[in-house]
Design an enzyme around this catalytic site. Sequence first.
Site, PDB file in Angstrom:
ATOM      1  N   SER A 105       1.074  11.774 -16.115  1.00  0.00           N
ATOM      2  CA  SER A 105      -0.056  11.699 -17.054  1.00  0.00           C
ATOM      3  C   SER A 105      -0.065  12.972 -17.887  1.00  0.00           C
ATOM      4  CB  SER A 105      -1.371  11.600 -16.264  1.00  0.00           C
ATOM      5  OG  SER A 105      -2.472  11.830 -17.123  1.00  0.00           O
TER       6      SER A 105
ATOM      7  N   TYR B  27      -6.978  14.724  -9.302  1.00  0.00           N
ATOM      8  CA  TYR B  27      -6.041  13.778  -9.931  1.00  0.00           C
ATOM      9  C   TYR B  27      -4.958  14.537 -10.703  1.00  0.00           C
ATOM     10  CZ  TYR B  27      -4.370  10.324 -13.341  1.00  0.00           C
ATOM     11  OH  TYR B  27      -3.584   9.517 -14.119  1.00  0.00           O
TER      12      TYR B  27
ATOM     13  N   LYS C  60      -0.745  14.524 -10.342  1.00  0.00           N
ATOM     14  CA  LYS C  60       0.179  14.142 -11.418  1.00  0.00           C
ATOM     15  C   LYS C  60       1.154  15.286 -11.737  1.00  0.00           C
ATOM     16  CE  LYS C  60      -1.017   9.882 -11.996  1.00  0.00           C
ATOM     17  NZ  LYS C  60      -0.062   8.807 -11.679  1.00  0.00           N
TER      18      LYS C  60
ATOM     19  N   ASP D 164       0.882  -1.167   0.000  1.00  0.00           N
ATOM     20  CA  ASP D 164       0.000   0.000   0.000  1.00  0.00           C
ATOM     21  C   ASP D 164       0.916   1.213   0.000  1.00  0.00           C
ATOM     22  OD1 ASP D 164      -1.661   2.118   0.388  1.00  0.00           O
ATOM     23  OD2 ASP D 164      -2.643   1.333   2.182  1.00  0.00           O
TER      24      ASP D 164
HETATM   25  N1  LIG Z   1      -5.145   4.252 -17.862  1.00  0.00           N
HETATM   26  C1  LIG Z   1      -4.899   5.488 -18.287  1.00  0.00           C
HETATM   27  O1  LIG Z   1      -5.553   5.999 -19.218  1.00  0.00           O
HETATM   28  C2  LIG Z   1      -3.802   6.317 -17.643  1.00  0.00           C
HETATM   29  C3  LIG Z   1      -3.454   7.533 -18.242  1.00  0.00           C
HETATM   30  C4  LIG Z   1      -2.446   8.307 -17.668  1.00  0.00           C
HETATM   31  C5  LIG Z   1      -1.802   7.869 -16.526  1.00  0.00           C
HETATM   32  N2  LIG Z   1      -2.158   6.677 -15.968  1.00  0.00           N
HETATM   33  C6  LIG Z   1      -1.458   6.285 -14.738  1.00  0.00           C
HETATM   34  O2  LIG Z   1      -0.909   5.005 -14.902  1.00  0.00           O
HETATM   35  C7  LIG Z   1      -0.920   4.300 -13.663  1.00  0.00           C
HETATM   36  C8  LIG Z   1      -1.616   2.961 -13.827  1.00  0.00           C
HETATM   37  O3  LIG Z   1      -2.921   3.173 -14.310  1.00  0.00           O
HETATM   38  P1  LIG Z   1      -3.873   1.954 -14.759  1.00  0.00           P
HETATM   39  O4  LIG Z   1      -4.824   2.521 -15.747  1.00  0.00           O
HETATM   40  O5  LIG Z   1      -3.051   0.769 -15.114  1.00  0.00           O
HETATM   41  O6  LIG Z   1      -4.668   1.692 -13.390  1.00  0.00           O
HETATM   42  P2  LIG Z   1      -5.424   0.371 -12.858  1.00  0.00           P
HETATM   43  O7  LIG Z   1      -6.483   0.877 -11.941  1.00  0.00           O
HETATM   44  O8  LIG Z   1      -5.846  -0.503 -13.991  1.00  0.00           O
HETATM   45  O9  LIG Z   1      -4.299  -0.374 -12.028  1.00  0.00           O
HETATM   46  C9  LIG Z   1      -3.749   0.252 -10.884  1.00  0.00           C
HETATM   47  C10 LIG Z   1      -3.140  -0.791  -9.975  1.00  0.00           C
HETATM   48  O10 LIG Z   1      -2.626  -0.092  -8.835  1.00  0.00           O
HETATM   49  C11 LIG Z   1      -3.016  -0.778  -7.653  1.00  0.00           C
HETATM   50  N3  LIG Z   1      -3.114   0.165  -6.534  1.00  0.00           N
HETATM   51  C12 LIG Z   1      -4.070   1.098  -6.298  1.00  0.00           C
HETATM   52  N4  LIG Z   1      -3.821   1.734  -5.142  1.00  0.00           N
HETATM   53  C13 LIG Z   1      -2.678   1.197  -4.630  1.00  0.00           C
HETATM   54  C14 LIG Z   1      -1.931   1.429  -3.466  1.00  0.00           C
HETATM   55  N5  LIG Z   1      -2.342   2.321  -2.531  1.00  0.00           N
HETATM   56  N6  LIG Z   1      -0.798   0.725  -3.255  1.00  0.00           N
HETATM   57  C15 LIG Z   1      -0.403  -0.201  -4.165  1.00  0.00           C
HETATM   58  N7  LIG Z   1      -1.097  -0.502  -5.278  1.00  0.00           N
HETATM   59  C16 LIG Z   1      -2.222   0.210  -5.519  1.00  0.00           C
HETATM   60  C17 LIG Z   1      -4.378  -1.384  -7.993  1.00  0.00           C
HETATM   61  O11 LIG Z   1      -4.696  -2.470  -7.118  1.00  0.00           O
HETATM   62  C18 LIG Z   1      -4.157  -1.808  -9.447  1.00  0.00           C
HETATM   63  O12 LIG Z   1      -3.625  -3.101  -9.525  1.00  0.00           O
HETATM   64  C19 LIG Z   1      -1.589   5.237 -12.668  1.00  0.00           C
HETATM   65  O13 LIG Z   1      -0.611   5.954 -11.949  1.00  0.00           O
HETATM   66  C20 LIG Z   1      -2.384   6.163 -13.544  1.00  0.00           C
HETATM   67  O14 LIG Z   1      -2.637   7.407 -12.940  1.00  0.00           O
HETATM   68  C21 LIG Z   1      -3.141   5.892 -16.489  1.00  0.00           C
END
Ligand SMILES: NC(=O)c1ccc[n+]([C@@H]2O[C@H](COP(=O)([O-])OP(=O)(O)OC[C@H]3O[C@@H](n4cnc5c(N)ncnc54)[C@H](O)[C@@H]3O)[C@@H](O)[C@H]2O)c1
Length: 262
Positions: free
Chosen positions: A152, A166, A170, A72
């Site tokens: 992001s 959010y 970022k 976490d």
């Molecule tokens: N998906 C998008 O469009 C997008 C775009 C820009 C940036 N991002 C960034 O990329 C990263 C991953 O995004 P994603 O879309 O794969 O998200 P997701 O929700 O599919 O996966 C996130 C993972 O992080 C884990 N998680 C959440 N809180 C946690 C914590 N406190 N400690 C440890 N693990 C934790 C969750 O259990 C999950 O497995 C994030 O930082 C997100 O902000 C995503």
Amino acid sequence: MINMQRLASFFGLEGKSAVVTGSGQGIGRAIATLLADAGASVVVADLNTETAASVAASINTAGGKATSTFLDVSDLASIDQLVAFTQAAYGGIDIWVNNAGIFPKMPFTEVTPALWDKVEAVNMRGAFFCMQAAVKDMKRHEKGGRIVNLSSVASRNVTIYDQPHYSATKAGVSAMTRAAAAEFAADNILVNGICPGGVGTEGAASSQTVMPRGPIMGAGRMPLNRVATPDEIAAAVLYLVGPAGAYVTGHEIVVDGGFLVS
Ligand SMILES: NC(=O)c1ccc[n+]([C@@H]2O[C@H](COP(=O)([O-])OP(=O)(O)OC[C@H]3O[C@@H](n4cnc5c(N)ncnc54)[C@H](O)[C@@H]3O)[C@@H](O)[C@H]2O)c1
């Protein structure tokens, strides 16, 4: 003929250990899998221990090296445990990817202090203290290291309605990336970031379903006219953590299908 040896000299991670936070699904899973494909020994760390274990199992089944553990990022004791776990498993940390993040939507006027604190504690404070922990271990073993922070395009531009909290986290991640890069370059610890645009992940899919208003960053606003696959984000991470990225620090690779220039 392709010279695989020369290719590996730029992108191989043999003998390196890598921690990927939030790698039980989505972008984190793709990063953990690709770094393992490149030869790294990977720690799959996630709040969800079931998905983390399953990602590590599929890496091992494919012939890679991975183990999994609970994390976490909003809890400093949990970060310390992850460091101790990685030291015990692989001797130390060479690569750390701060990927764990949450993106609950809420209209600007309805963001509560509790929601603000929750998103900040995971996305920004979590990334900061993970960086601090990673740097301490990299300084201890004196072999340098690589850190990549998932920011992001939302740090630079408005992408989706109802995510001001959010976007703020970022922007903080991007600022911390630059600060850490300058601070630790002398230790050969390179710190960079990735700014994805839209990426097709489990998290993004569930967040779309509760989106009260349509996205600003719809397919029509992206010159490549589609969202990214998680693998396309992982490929940019691989560049930054491998020999090919040896002279890059303090920067972010924008992987957004052209959104920011549209
Ligand atoms: N998906 C998008 O469009 C997008 C775009 C820009 C940036 N991002 C960034 O990329 C990263 C991953 O995004 P994603 O879309 O794969 O998200 P997701 O929700 O599919 O996966 C996130 C993972 O992080 C884990 N998680 C959440 N809180 C946690 C914590 N406190 N400690 C440890 N693990 C934790 C969750 O259990 C999950 O497995 C994030 O930082 C997100 O902000 C995503």
